[in-house]
Design an enzyme around this catalytic site. Structure first.
Site, mmCIF file in Angstrom:
data_model
loop_
_atom_site.group_PDB
_atom_site.id
_atom_site.type_symbol
_atom_site.label_atom_id
_atom_site.label_comp_id
_atom_site.label_asym_id
_atom_site.label_seq_id
_atom_site.Cartn_x
_atom_site.Cartn_y
_atom_site.Cartn_z
ATOM 1 N N GLU A 121 -6.526 4.923 24.011
ATOM 2 C CA GLU A 121 -7.977 5.131 23.953
ATOM 3 C C GLU A 121 -8.382 5.379 22.506
ATOM 4 O OE1 GLU A 121 -8.804 8.491 26.498
ATOM 5 O OE2 GLU A 121 -7.379 7.757 27.999
ATOM 6 N N LYS A 123 -10.072 7.526 19.652
ATOM 7 C CA LYS A 123 -10.312 8.955 19.470
ATOM 8 C C LYS A 123 -11.729 9.131 18.927
ATOM 9 C CE LYS A 123 -8.157 13.157 17.745
ATOM 10 N NZ LYS A 123 -9.261 13.729 16.993
ATOM 11 N N ASP A 125 -14.923 10.748 17.499
ATOM 12 C CA ASP A 125 -15.134 11.880 16.608
ATOM 13 C C ASP A 125 -16.447 12.571 16.945
ATOM 14 O OD1 ASP A 125 -14.485 13.623 14.659
ATOM 15 O OD2 ASP A 125 -14.958 12.299 12.976
ATOM 16 N N TYR A 235 -13.297 11.239 29.456
ATOM 17 C CA TYR A 235 -11.980 10.595 29.493
ATOM 18 C C TYR A 235 -10.881 11.332 30.248
ATOM 19 C CZ TYR A 235 -11.863 13.619 25.383
ATOM 20 O OH TYR A 235 -11.990 14.678 24.531
ATOM 21 N N LYS A 323 -3.652 9.073 13.795
ATOM 22 C CA LYS A 323 -4.784 9.206 12.869
ATOM 23 C C LYS A 323 -4.841 8.016 11.919
ATOM 24 C CE LYS A 323 -6.452 13.440 13.671
ATOM 25 N NZ LYS A 323 -7.472 14.220 13.039
ATOM 26 N N CYS A 417 -23.802 -4.901 -27.843
ATOM 27 C CA CYS A 417 -23.121 -5.709 -26.839
ATOM 28 C C CYS A 417 -21.641 -5.858 -27.202
ATOM 29 C CB CYS A 417 -23.776 -7.083 -26.753
ATOM 30 S SG CYS A 417 -22.882 -8.245 -25.702
ATOM 31 N N CYS A 420 -20.899 -9.690 -28.124
ATOM 32 C CA CYS A 420 -21.370 -10.384 -29.330
ATOM 33 C C CYS A 420 -21.809 -9.441 -30.436
ATOM 34 C CB CYS A 420 -22.506 -11.336 -28.973
ATOM 35 S SG CYS A 420 -24.013 -10.485 -28.479
ATOM 36 N N CYS A 435 -28.238 -7.436 -23.225
ATOM 37 C CA CYS A 435 -28.076 -8.116 -24.497
ATOM 38 C C CYS A 435 -28.967 -9.350 -24.432
ATOM 39 C CB CYS A 435 -26.612 -8.517 -24.678
ATOM 40 S SG CYS A 435 -26.397 -9.755 -25.966
ATOM 41 N N CYS A 440 -24.886 -15.144 -27.121
ATOM 42 C CA CYS A 440 -23.858 -14.216 -26.608
ATOM 43 C C CYS A 440 -22.835 -14.964 -25.765
ATOM 44 C CB CYS A 440 -24.521 -13.128 -25.774
ATOM 45 S SG CYS A 440 -23.360 -11.974 -25.047
HETATM 46 P P1 AMP Z 1 -8.274 17.388 17.059
HETATM 47 O O1 AMP Z 1 -9.587 18.107 17.270
HETATM 48 O O2 AMP Z 1 -8.256 16.538 15.820
HETATM 49 O O3 AMP Z 1 -7.088 18.274 17.223
HETATM 50 O O4 AMP Z 1 -8.174 16.315 18.216
HETATM 51 C C1 AMP Z 1 -8.227 16.704 19.554
HETATM 52 C C2 AMP Z 1 -9.562 16.372 20.121
HETATM 53 O O5 AMP Z 1 -9.784 14.977 20.121
HETATM 54 C C3 AMP Z 1 -9.704 16.712 21.563
HETATM 55 O O6 AMP Z 1 -10.003 18.066 21.731
HETATM 56 C C4 AMP Z 1 -10.851 15.853 21.990
HETATM 57 O O7 AMP Z 1 -12.061 16.563 21.820
HETATM 58 C C5 AMP Z 1 -10.870 14.730 20.997
HETATM 59 N N1 AMP Z 1 -10.800 13.392 21.589
HETATM 60 C C6 AMP Z 1 -11.563 12.351 21.219
HETATM 61 N N2 AMP Z 1 -11.312 11.261 21.929
HETATM 62 C C7 AMP Z 1 -10.352 11.570 22.797
HETATM 63 C C8 AMP Z 1 -9.668 10.852 23.822
HETATM 64 N N3 AMP Z 1 -9.930 9.550 24.074
HETATM 65 N N4 AMP Z 1 -8.748 11.511 24.530
HETATM 66 C C9 AMP Z 1 -8.465 12.822 24.274
HETATM 67 N N5 AMP Z 1 -9.083 13.543 23.334
HETATM 68 C C10 AMP Z 1 -10.012 12.947 22.589
HETATM 69 ZN ZN ZN Z 2 -24.082 -10.091 -26.178
#
Ligand code: AMP
Ligand code: ZN
Length: 692
Positions: A121, A123, A125, A235, A323, A417, A420, A435, A440
């Site tokens: 999956e 990850k 953010d 998820y 990562k 320049c 030149c 310039c 040039c």
């Molecule tokens: P970290 O905060 O960097 O330690 O990463 C862990 C966190 O990634 C988890 O607590 C989730 O909130 C997040 N996360 C994001 N996407 C996923 C995913 N597909 N499966 C599990 N955790 C995920």
């Molecule tokens: Zn020049």
């Protein structure tokens, strides 16, 4: 209002309200989960407002999970603590593919199996979230907190539009208790919007979408959260041992989808051997996704195997976060070098120790101009942060000031320049230095190409290849050199290619004779075109025409005072400065002198006044490109009839002639109410000599 509701509804209000809720829930499910909306936004809004009307008229019919109730719960002062049904763990990280393989090895060793399925999956953010449902109704939403205790942010989470307040009928909706986990995130576009707004309001922007999501979820007032356009990906179940649930992660994701949750579409069940490719593909599409991801989560697919593997103090053993490699690196800025562009712009370029960033090595990046360097606070010798903007263009982000030792030096743009040696000029309206030397070296090819172009000296037969060849053998450095070329020099000019038999391709007799003849012809081109050909900044075809009309000869133009120039309608201070700069460079005067000696036509034609001056007193402005004649030709025709042709639109302009791709002059004409003519109308005027 009541009447409308009555007309729309076929049933009693209670039944109608429930029907509307089902339809709206279904529509949200189709929109967010299935990606196949069956209702337009307008229709959705209209149904929602009908439901609101019924609920206003019959408050006793309002249910907690009604789509109308996303905003409106009373804001809580502080968030109360809640205990998670099962601990919310963090994830262990693999910083590269080797570490990922080491994890696979551990899993295979612990399970004794090399045939396991892995669910991959993205990850996401964002901010982790735990959602509790009872018989399919959302009853509580909580943050991760310390993993055991989180904060109750139910009121805020209810405003997140893709989180179902009530589940679609089916397995998950039938459970007395269900807790699921996921991520709430802020799409990139909304993050940028939010920060732009913060900027306008003088507030501190959020560092990244993840902070923005977390901050939005912890708003005191859910109405504020509701404006943030948050979204979710769900998820995982809190309890994988629940006997009614599917036995695998991918099976559970399907169940989540069916229940109406937004599940990320980029999931795949793969064998160990296939996981690397999934990670690489994710890395590549990372920047194309509308939300941030910072890696890939690889999970053992079977819940039973997950349970057997268990947890460390901090994280599950059965999952790992791969990562992405860092996209910013630090390196040492060794030098700032000046590059002179084809059109004479001086650009500072950072030269730093090679750094491997997002998969490729970079060692230099443009710094645009001195202001930009000052804004970024970069000194030569600094430890700088570099990255690839938009994933391709190297960029210096800034300096790590704490790493300075006093040996760093500030950078200043040169006064001359580097190509030149001519003194450079700053265009007042631009940050760039340039310039303006016609001789040039850095600008040679571009200036020579401009001179031979159709609207200028129009020397046919001198293409880019020939010009480059003339430059490389040193025969032509500036436009005056064209007029001293001999037949032999042209004939024997090597073009840098070889024939099949290995001999060098030369320009040849036939072409040499032809080109020499056109070079000779080019001396007689109209003065405005030759002036245009010099490539003086801001002196385009129309301005050249204005200047030659007013001064008659090159000599007069060069002698013109600032007042003389400013007096001309259509000649602004920018042009005046630019002319002054150009004529002040001694190399330019030398080249002009040679052109005069070669007998180029630097005298304006006296217009024959036998033609009836039907357009006398009228002022025309030409803009855009015309299909059947050049602007210079069009202007000449209009002037024969007594019209004045200027370069800029004002209230005094009688007509604007707009060709293809007409730009700001057209807009200005419209805004000033100046009548606009198209090319066919222009043609008619030229042919008949009359306006009507
Ligand atoms: P970290 O905060 O960097 O330690 O990463 C862990 C966190 O990634 C988890 O607590 C989730 O909130 C997040 N996360 C994001 N996407 C996923 C995913 N597909 N499966 C599990 N955790 C995920
Ligand atoms: Zn020049």
């Amino acid at each position: 209002m009541d009447l409308d509701v009555a007309l729309n509804s076929k049933q009693a209000p209670a039944a109608r309200a429930e029907e509307l809720r089902l339809a709206l829930e279904r529509a949200a499910y189709e929109y967010y989960v299935l990606d196949t909306p069956s209702l337009s936004d307008d229709v959705y809004d209209s149904l929602l407002s009908e439901l609101k009307d019924i609920e206003t008229a019959h408050p006793e019919l309002i249910t907690a999970s009604s789509p109308t109730q996303r905003v409106g719960s009373t804001p809580s002062d502080a968030f109360s603590s809640v205990e998670h049904a099962a601990r919310m763990y963090s994830l262990d990280n693999a910083m590269n593919l080797e570490e990922l393989d080491a994890w696979f090895d551990r899993i295979e060793l612990a399970t004794g199996s090399s045939q396991l399925n892995y669910n991959c999956e993205l990850k996401i953010d964002g901010s982790s979230i735990a959602l509790r449902y009872e018989y399919g109704e959302l009853v509580r939403a909580a943050t991760r907190g310390d993993g055991r205790m989180g904060e109750d942010i139910t009121a805020n989470v209810r405003t997140v539009r893709d989180i179902p307040l009530r589940l679609q009928p089916g397995l998950l909706a039938s459970l007395p208790q269900l807790e699921v986990r996921g991520e709430i995130y802020l799409p990139k576009a909304h993050f940028e919007q939010l920060n732009a707004q913060a900027d306008e309001a003088g507030e501190k922007p959020f560092a990244n979408p993840r902070n923005a999501a977390a901050g939005s979820l912890r708003q005191k007032d859910p109405a504020v959260t509701a404006t943030r356009e948050l979204a979710s990906f769900i998820y995982a179940p809190a309890d994988t041992t629940h006997e009614d649930l599917p036995p695998t992660q991918h099976g559970f994701l399907d169940a989540l989808r069916q229940a109406g949750f937004h599940v990320n579409p980029d999931v795949e069940v793969l064998s160990r051997a296939e996981v690397h490719d999934f990670c690489k593909a994710a890395m590549e599409k990372r920047h194309d996704l509308p939300y941030e991801i910072d890696g890939v989560v690889v999970k053992v697919d079977a819940f039973a195997v997950q349970e057997a593997l268990g947890y460390t103090a901090k994280a599950p053993r059965w999952a790992i976060a791969f990562k992405f490699p860092p996209e910013e690196k630090t390196t040492i800025l060794r030098e700032i070098r000046i590059q002179v562009g084809r059109t004479g712009t001086l650009t500072p370029v950072a030269e730093f120790d090679p750094a491997l960033v997002a998969g490729s090595t970079i060692a230099r990046a443009t710094l645009h101009n001195e202001d930009e360097i000052a804004r970024k606070g970069i000194l030569i010798g600094d430890t700088v942060i570099v990255r690839k903007a938009g994933d391709v263009i190297p960029e210096v982000v800034g300096a790590v000031e704490s790493l300075r030792d006093g040996s760093e030096v500030a950078f200043h743009m040169p006064t001359h320049c580097p190509s030149c040696g001519t003194a450079v000029h700053r265009d007042e309206d631009e940050a760039a230095l340039r310039c303006e030397n016609i001789n040039c070296e850095a600008q040679r090819a571009e200036r020579l190409r401009h001179w031979v172009s159709r609207g200028a000296a129009d020397i046919e037969g001198l293409g880019t290849e020939t010009i480059n060849a003339l430059i490389s053998v040193g025969l032509v450095c500036n436009v005056a050199d064209f007029y001293t070329l001999s037949f032999e020099q042209l004939r024997d000019l090597p073009l840098g290619r070889t024939k099949m038999d290995g001999t060098e391709v030369t320009f040849g007799e036939v072409m040499a004779a032809k080109v020499l003849a056109t070079i000779e012809d080019s001396k007689k081109r109209p003065f405005p075109r030759l002036l245009f050909g010099l490539g003086i900044r801001h002196v385009g075809a129309t301005v050249s025409e204005l200047l030659t009309d007013n001064f008659g000869t090159l000599e007069n133009l060069m002698a013109a005072s600032e007042e003389d120039l400013n007096a001309i309608d259509g000649v602004g201070p920018q042009i005046v400065r630019s002319l002054h700069t150009f004529f002040s460079v001694s190399e330019n005067r030398l080249v002009l002198q040679r052109l005069v000696e070669a007998n180029l036509n630097f005298v304006a034609e006296i217009s024959p006044s036998t033609v009836e001056q039907t357009l006398a007193g009228l002022t025309f402005v030409l803009t855009g490109s015309l299909a059947n004649l050049t602007r210079v030709e069009a202007a000449a025709e209009l002037k024969k009839l007594g019209a004045k042709v200027t370069g800029s639109v004002s209230k005094k302009t009688s007509y604007v002639v707009a060709g293809e791709d007409a730009g700001s002059k057209y807009d200005k004409a419209v805004s000033l109410g100046v009548p606009v003519l198209d090319e066919s109308e222009l043609q008619r005027i030229i042919e008949t000599g009359n306006l009507a």
